[in-house]
Design an enzyme around this catalytic site. Structure first.
Site, PDB file in Angstrom:
ATOM      1  N   LYS A  90     -16.700  -6.447   5.281  1.00 56.33           N
ATOM      2  CA  LYS A  90     -15.921  -7.612   5.673  1.00 56.33           C
ATOM      3  C   LYS A  90     -15.498  -7.452   7.124  1.00 56.33           C
ATOM      4  O   LYS A  90     -15.483  -6.347   7.654  1.00 56.33           O
ATOM      5  CB  LYS A  90     -14.716  -7.842   4.779  1.00 56.33           C
ATOM      6  CG  LYS A  90     -14.100  -6.661   4.097  1.00 56.33           C
ATOM      7  CD  LYS A  90     -12.945  -7.130   3.208  1.00 56.33           C
ATOM      8  CE  LYS A  90     -12.329  -5.985   2.428  1.00 56.33           C
ATOM      9  NZ  LYS A  90     -11.135  -6.284   1.723  1.00 56.33           N
TER      10      LYS A  90
ATOM     11  N   ARG B 181      -2.028  -5.904  -8.282  1.00 55.25           N
ATOM     12  CA  ARG B 181      -1.010  -6.912  -7.986  1.00 55.25           C
ATOM     13  C   ARG B 181      -0.880  -7.949  -9.088  1.00 55.25           C
ATOM     14  O   ARG B 181       0.185  -8.304  -9.508  1.00 55.25           O
ATOM     15  CB  ARG B 181      -1.366  -7.651  -6.693  1.00 55.25           C
ATOM     16  CG  ARG B 181      -0.800  -7.039  -5.469  1.00 55.25           C
ATOM     17  CD  ARG B 181      -1.497  -7.568  -4.264  1.00 55.25           C
ATOM     18  NE  ARG B 181      -2.922  -7.329  -4.381  1.00 55.25           N
ATOM     19  CZ  ARG B 181      -3.773  -7.449  -3.380  1.00 55.25           C
ATOM     20  NH1 ARG B 181      -3.349  -7.835  -2.206  1.00 55.25           N
ATOM     21  NH2 ARG B 181      -5.043  -7.201  -3.549  1.00 55.25           N
TER      22      ARG B 181
ATOM     23  N   HIS C 181       0.853  -1.212   0.000  1.00 52.52           N
ATOM     24  CA  HIS C 181       0.000   0.000   0.000  1.00 52.52           C
ATOM     25  C   HIS C 181       0.885   1.257   0.000  1.00 52.52           C
ATOM     26  O   HIS C 181       0.608   2.225  -0.717  1.00 52.52           O
ATOM     27  CB  HIS C 181      -0.859   0.063   1.270  1.00 52.52           C
ATOM     28  CG  HIS C 181      -1.881  -1.018   1.397  1.00 52.52           C
ATOM     29  ND1 HIS C 181      -2.133  -1.663   2.577  1.00 52.52           N
ATOM     30  CD2 HIS C 181      -2.751  -1.556   0.487  1.00 52.52           C
ATOM     31  CE1 HIS C 181      -3.104  -2.554   2.409  1.00 52.52           C
ATOM     32  NE2 HIS C 181      -3.490  -2.517   1.156  1.00 52.52           N
TER      33      HIS C 181
ATOM     34  N   SER D 232      -3.161  -7.637   2.901  1.00 51.75           N
ATOM     35  CA  SER D 232      -3.441  -7.485   4.342  1.00 51.75           C
ATOM     36  C   SER D 232      -3.838  -8.838   4.936  1.00 51.75           C
ATOM     37  O   SER D 232      -3.490  -9.137   6.080  1.00 51.75           O
ATOM     38  CB  SER D 232      -4.547  -6.460   4.567  1.00 51.75           C
ATOM     39  OG  SER D 232      -4.112  -5.183   4.185  1.00 51.75           O
TER      40      SER D 232
HETATM   41  P1  ADP Z   1      -9.601  -3.196  -0.762  1.00 57.71           P
HETATM   42  O1  ADP Z   1      -9.541  -1.714  -0.885  1.00 57.71           O
HETATM   43  O2  ADP Z   1      -9.885  -3.869  -2.078  1.00 57.71           O
HETATM   44  O3  ADP Z   1     -10.435  -3.673   0.377  1.00 57.71           O
HETATM   45  P2  ADP Z   1      -6.938  -3.055   0.316  1.00 57.71           P
HETATM   46  O4  ADP Z   1      -7.344  -2.072   1.335  1.00 57.71           O
HETATM   47  O5  ADP Z   1      -6.015  -4.151   0.803  1.00 57.71           O
HETATM   48  O6  ADP Z   1      -8.126  -3.752  -0.399  1.00 57.71           O
HETATM   49  O7  ADP Z   1      -6.170  -2.352  -0.880  1.00 57.71           O
HETATM   50  C1  ADP Z   1      -6.300  -0.999  -1.231  1.00 57.71           C
HETATM   51  C2  ADP Z   1      -5.636  -0.799  -2.575  1.00 57.71           C
HETATM   52  O8  ADP Z   1      -4.271  -1.192  -2.499  1.00 57.71           O
HETATM   53  C3  ADP Z   1      -6.236  -1.655  -3.696  1.00 57.71           C
HETATM   54  O9  ADP Z   1      -6.180  -0.924  -4.888  1.00 57.71           O
HETATM   55  C4  ADP Z   1      -5.313  -2.845  -3.775  1.00 57.71           C
HETATM   56  O10 ADP Z   1      -5.313  -3.453  -5.046  1.00 57.71           O
HETATM   57  C5  ADP Z   1      -3.980  -2.168  -3.485  1.00 57.71           C
HETATM   58  N1  ADP Z   1      -3.008  -3.128  -2.984  1.00 57.71           N
HETATM   59  C6  ADP Z   1      -3.181  -4.065  -2.025  1.00 57.71           C
HETATM   60  N2  ADP Z   1      -2.066  -4.790  -1.849  1.00 57.71           N
HETATM   61  C7  ADP Z   1      -1.143  -4.308  -2.733  1.00 57.71           C
HETATM   62  C8  ADP Z   1       0.204  -4.645  -3.067  1.00 57.71           C
HETATM   63  N3  ADP Z   1       0.830  -5.639  -2.477  1.00 57.71           N
HETATM   64  N4  ADP Z   1       0.816  -3.919  -4.031  1.00 57.71           N
HETATM   65  C9  ADP Z   1       0.157  -2.914  -4.648  1.00 57.71           C
HETATM   66  N5  ADP Z   1      -1.109  -2.559  -4.405  1.00 57.71           N
HETATM   67  C10 ADP Z   1      -1.758  -3.237  -3.454  1.00 57.71           C
END
Ligand code: ADP
Length: 172
Positions: free
Chosen positions: A43, A92, A19, A130
Site C-alpha cells: 500500500k 478493533r 498500537h 493510521s
Molecule cells: P496492518 O498491519 O494491518 O497494515 P496497522 O499497522 O495499522 O495495520 O496495525 C497493526 C496492528 O495493530 C493490527 O493488528 C491492527 O489490527 C492493530 N491496530 C490498529 N489500530 C488499532 C487500534 N486502534 N486498537 C488496537 N489495535 C489496533
C-alpha cells in the site's frame, strides 16, 4: 511468566495510541515484545520504513522489553528468525476480525509452532486507525489525543511539505 518472545507485526504508518496500547499490554504479558515493522507493504505509505521504525522506537523508549525492528518477507519467517513463540495483533471491531482470522489461520498453517493471539482494543482507541490519523492531520485537525507528540510533529511536517508542493504546482 515464562520466557516468551511475542512478535507484534504491522505497517504502523505511523504508530498511534491504539498500537501503543497493544504493545504495552503485550509487554506486560510476555517477557519480550518485538514490534516488527513491515518493510514492503503493498500500500502507499506516508512514512518510509526507517521513519516508521524511528517513530515507534521513540514511543517505547521507556520500555526495556520492547524492541522495534524492520522486516521483509513472510512474517512467520521473521518470527522464527527472532525466536518468537507468539504473534500478537490488535482487534478493533468485527470488521477487523475476518481479516485477522484469515491471516492467523494462514500463518498457523505455515508455522504450526507459533501461537496467534489477538488483544481487544481499549474502548478509547476503537475508532483509531493510521488512515484516520493521517487524514485528520493532513487537513490540519488536532491529533494530539491520537498519537504521541513526536508523531504529531512528524505528521505536521508531512502536512506542511504537501502544502508547499501543492502551492508550487499551482504556480507552475
Ligand atoms: P496492518 O498491519 O494491518 O497494515 P496497522 O499497522 O495499522 O495495520 O496495525 C497493526 C496492528 O495493530 C493490527 O493488528 C491492527 O489490527 C492493530 N491496530 C490498529 N489500530 C488499532 C487500534 N486502534 N486498537 C488496537 N489495535 C489496533
Amino acid at each position: 511468566m515464562k520466557d516468551i518472545i511475542a512478535l507484534y507485526p504491522g505497517t504502523f504508518d505511523p504508530v498511534h495510541n491504539g498500537h501503543l496500547d497493544i504493545a504495552f499490554r503485550a509487554a506486560k504479558l510476555w517477557s519480550r515484545v518485538i514490534v516488527a515493522v513491515y518493510d514492503t507493504p503493498s500500500k502507499s505509505l506516508m512514512f518510509d520504513t526507517a521513519t516508521r521504525v524511528a517513530l515507534f522506537t521513540q514511543a517505547v523508549k521507556d520500555w526495556s522489553n520492547i524492541e522495534v525492528r524492520a522486516y521483509r518477507g513472510l512474517t512467520v519467517e521473521f518470527a522464527r528468525e527472532v525466536g518468537a513463540q507468539v504473534m500478537v495483533r490488535g482487534l478493533r471491531a468485527i470488521s477487523d476480525f475476518e481479516y485477522e482470522y484469515q491471516i492467523a489461520l494462514t500463518n498457523k498453517q505455515l508455522a504450526p509452532e507459533i501461537e496467534f493471539c489477538a488483544l481487544m482494543t481499549s474502548q478509547a482507541y476503537s475508532f483509531l486507525s493510521s488512515s484516520i490519523l493521517k487524514e485528520v492531520a493532513l487537513l490540519h485537525g488536532d491529533v494530539n489525543d491520537m498519537c504521541p507528540p513526536h508523531v504529531v510533529d512528524a505528521l505536521r511536517a508531512q502536512a506542511l511539505s504537501r502544502q508547499v508542493v501543492e502551492a508550487t504546482a499551482k504556480r507552475i
